[in-house]
Design an enzyme around this catalytic site. Structure first.
Site, mmCIF file in Angstrom:
data_model
loop_
_atom_site.group_PDB
_atom_site.id
_atom_site.type_symbol
_atom_site.label_atom_id
_atom_site.label_comp_id
_atom_site.label_asym_id
_atom_site.label_seq_id
_atom_site.Cartn_x
_atom_site.Cartn_y
_atom_site.Cartn_z
ATOM 1 N N PRO A 14 67.220 85.256 -11.524
ATOM 2 C CA PRO A 14 67.359 86.704 -11.376
ATOM 3 C C PRO A 14 68.371 87.326 -12.331
ATOM 4 O O PRO A 14 68.154 88.441 -12.821
ATOM 5 C CB PRO A 14 67.805 86.862 -9.918
ATOM 6 C CG PRO A 14 67.246 85.663 -9.230
ATOM 7 C CD PRO A 14 67.349 84.557 -10.234
ATOM 8 N N ALA B 5 60.243 82.086 -8.893
ATOM 9 C CA ALA B 5 61.609 82.154 -9.421
ATOM 10 C C ALA B 5 62.584 81.465 -8.475
ATOM 11 O O ALA B 5 62.394 81.433 -7.253
ATOM 12 C CB ALA B 5 62.025 83.612 -9.626
ATOM 13 N N CYS B 6 63.643 80.923 -9.081
ATOM 14 C CA CYS B 6 64.778 80.412 -8.308
ATOM 15 C C CYS B 6 66.039 80.772 -9.079
ATOM 16 O O CYS B 6 66.120 81.864 -9.645
ATOM 17 C CB CYS B 6 64.650 78.912 -8.053
ATOM 18 S SG CYS B 6 64.689 77.874 -9.535
ATOM 19 N N GLY B 7 67.037 79.892 -9.120
ATOM 20 C CA GLY B 7 68.246 80.210 -9.853
ATOM 21 C C GLY B 7 68.176 79.877 -11.326
ATOM 22 O O GLY B 7 68.712 80.595 -12.165
#
Length: 460
Positions: free
Chosen positions: A439, A410-412
Site C-alpha cells: 500500500p 496485495a499485502c505489505g
C-alpha cells in the site's frame, strides 16, 4: 558466580517472533530456556563458548513451535525443568510455585503465572539472594502480555483475568530485575511491533499499557481487544509438546525427486510448495503449486495453510538451501516431507510439464482494477488502498468465491499476496495479478493517502 549480561545469550527466531535463551552457568555448563526443536543456533552458541547443555527449562506448553527440551534430554542428557501442572508425558523435573532448581551456583525459582496457558511458569534466576531477572515466557512481554485465547475463545476472559494477576505478581519484583520474555515482535502470541525483546521490571511498570490499567476489567478489555487471528497449527502443537515431540534421529535431508515422482506424490494427495522468490513463481510454476517463499516466516504460513497429514514436495531455486526447508518444517511438526524437484523448474519444463503464470504488477499499473488486501486485520486497519476488499490470507481458502474477478492481490511487500494468488488460482481464478510492493508503494505512486479503519473488518 558474578553473573553479568555476557552470561545470557538471547537467540531470536525472527520468523516466529520468539526468543530462546542460553545461560552460561559459569562452570562449563548451560541452561536453555524455551528452546525450539531447531537447535542449530543454540548448539552453535554453546559450542562457541565450550558449554555443555545441562538443563532445559520450558515456561509453558508451546503452541507455536515444538519444544527442543526432549531432544536436549536425549542428546545431551539435559535435565528438563517444567511445570508439574503441565502433566508432561516424558521425563522431567516437575516444578510447582516457589520450587527451586539448583543450577550449580545459580538458582532457578518457579513462579506460577497462569494466563497465556493454565500451567504457565515464569522462572526467576537468582545469584544467591540477588534476583537477576525473570524468564517470563508468555506472561509479561515487552509492552504487553501474551494472548489468552489459545485454549479456546470460551476461556479467553478467564485466562485474561489470571494474566492480570500474574503480571501484578511479576511487577512486585525489583525494578532492576531483567525481563526475558519468549514472545516478541512478530509473534502471533500477541506481541506488539517493536525492536526491543527484553526489558526490566521497572521499565515495564513505566511503559507497559497493561500494567497502567486502573483495574482488572480494564486490563481484560484491553488485552482481549487486541487479539487477532493465529495460525491453524497452533491448535495442534500444545498436545504434541505435552506428550513430547519425537526425537529426531536423521539428518535434515530433502530427497531429490524426478518429475514422475513429483506427479506420483500429487496423485497420492500431496501438495506442491514452491519456495522460490515471488518473481520466479510469477514467471512460471507447476500447476496447482502453492507459493510460500523461503524466508523467516516460511514455517508460519506452511503451518497455517497446509495440513501436516499430507506429503509435501518442494520446488526450489538453484541457490536455495533445502536444509532450511526441513528445519522450518520440523520445528512446527511437519515431517511428511517427500522431497524436492531435482533440477527445479528447468527440469519440469524440459520434461514437457505445463506451467501456470501470475501477473506481477507495479503500483502504477493497478489502474481501476479491484484490490484484495490479504494482510492481518491490524495491518489493514492501519492503512490500505481505498476501496480494497479485505480477507486475511489465513481465511482465504474458505472465501475464494467472494474474491472479485480481475483482482489485484496485495499485502505489505508481495510474498503473502503471491501465496494468496496461488491459492486462488488453484481454486479456479484465472485472471489475477499481484501487486509488486504494498500500500505504501501505491500511495507514493498515486500521490494519494491510504484509507484507515477504526473497526475490525476482517472476514472470518
Amino acid at each position: 558466580m558474578g553473573f553479568t549480561d555476557e552470561h545470557l545469550i538471547p537467540l531470536v527466531d525472527e520468523g516466529l517472533g520468539n526468543s530462546a535463551y542460553l545461560v552460561d552457568l559459569g562452570d562449563g555448563s548451560a541452561l536453555a530456556v524455551d528452546a525450539s526443536r531447531d537447535l542449530r543456533a543454540l548448539r552453535a552458541a554453546a559450542e562457541r563458548r565450550g558449554l555443555t547443555l545441562r538443563f532445559a527449562a520450558d515456561t509453558h506448553l508451546h503452541a507455536d513451535f515444538l519444544s527442543g527440551a526432549v531432544q536436549l534430554g536425549h542428546d545431551d542428557g539435559a535435565t528438563v525443568l517444567a511445570s508439574a501442572a503441565g502433566r508432561r508425558a516424558f521425563p522431567h523435573v516437575a516444578l510447582a510455585d516457589a520450587d527451586e532448581a539448583d543450577l550449580g551456583g545459580l538458582t532457578l525459582r518457579a513462579l506460577a503465572t497462569p494466563g497465556h496457558t493454565d500451567e504457565h511458569l515464569s522462572f526467576l534466576l537468582l545469584d544467591g539472594v540477588r534476583e537477576l531477572g525473570v524468564f517470563t515466557g508468555g506472561s509479561l512481554i515487552v509492552d504487553s502480555a501474551a494472548r489468552t485465547d489459545l485454549l479456546g475463545a470460551d476461556r479467553a476472559e478467564e485466562l485474561a483475568r489470571a494474566q492480570y494477576r500474574s503480571l501484578r505478581r511479576l511487577a512486585t519484583l525489583p525494578d532492576e530485575a531483567a525481563v526475558w520474555p519468549t514472545h516478541g515482535a512478530g509473534s502471533f502470541c500477541s506481541a506488539p511491533a517493536g525492536r526491543e525483546r527484553t526489558s526490566t521490571i521497572g521499565a515495564q511498570k513505566q511503559a507497559n499499557p497493561l500494567l497502567a490499567e486502573a483495574d482488572e476489567d480494564a486490563f481484560v478489555a484491553r488485552l482481549l481487544g487486541g487479539l487477532g487471528s493465529y495460525p491453524a497449527y497452533f491448535d495442534r502443537l500444545t498436545e504434541v509438546n505435552r506428550r513430547g515431540p519425537a526425537v529426531l534421529t536423521v539428518a535434515a535431508v530433502l530427497p531429490a525427486l524426478t518429475v514422475d515422482e513429483i506427479e506420483g506424490v500429487r496423485v497420492e494427495g500431496g501438495h506442491v510448495v514452491d519456495v522460490r522468490p515471488v518473481a520466479d513463481f510469477a514467471a512460471g510454476h507447476v500447476p496447482g503449486a502453492i507459493s510460500i517463499p523461503l524466508r523467516a516466516q516460511f514455517a508460519t504460513w506452511l503451518g497455517w495453510l497446509l495440513p501436516d497429514t499430507s506429503p509435501l514436495v518442494f520446488v526450489t531455486g538453484a541457490d536455495q538451501d533445502v536444509t532450511e526447508i526441513v528445519w522450518q518444517a520440523w520445528k512446527i511438526g511437519y515431517e511428511r516431507l517427500a522431497g524436492h524437484l531435482a533440477g527445479g523448474m528447468p527440469a519440469w519444463t524440459a520434461a514437457g510439464g505445463d506451467q501456470q503464470h501470475i501477473e506481477l504488477l507495479s503500483a502504477e499499473r493497478v489502474g481501476g482494477r479491484p484490490v484484495l488486501d490479504v494482510r492481518q486485520d491490524a495491518e489493514h486497519a492501519a492503512g490500505h488502498i481505498p476501496a480494497a476488499a479485505h480477507i486475511e490470507l489465513g481465511d482465504l481458502a474458505e472465501h475464494a468465491d467472494d474474491v472479485p474477478r480481475d483482482a489485484v492481490v496485495a499485502c505489505g511487500h508481495g510474498e503473502r499476496a503471491m501465496t494468496a494468488a496461488s491459492l486462488l488460482q488453484r481454486a479456479g481464478h484465472t485472471d489475477l495479478a499481484v501487486l509488486d510492493g504494498g500500500p505504501d508503494d501505491w500511495a507514493a505512486t498515486h500521490g494519494r493517502a491510504l484509507a484507515h479503519d477504526t473497526e475490525r473488518t476482517t472476514r472470518r
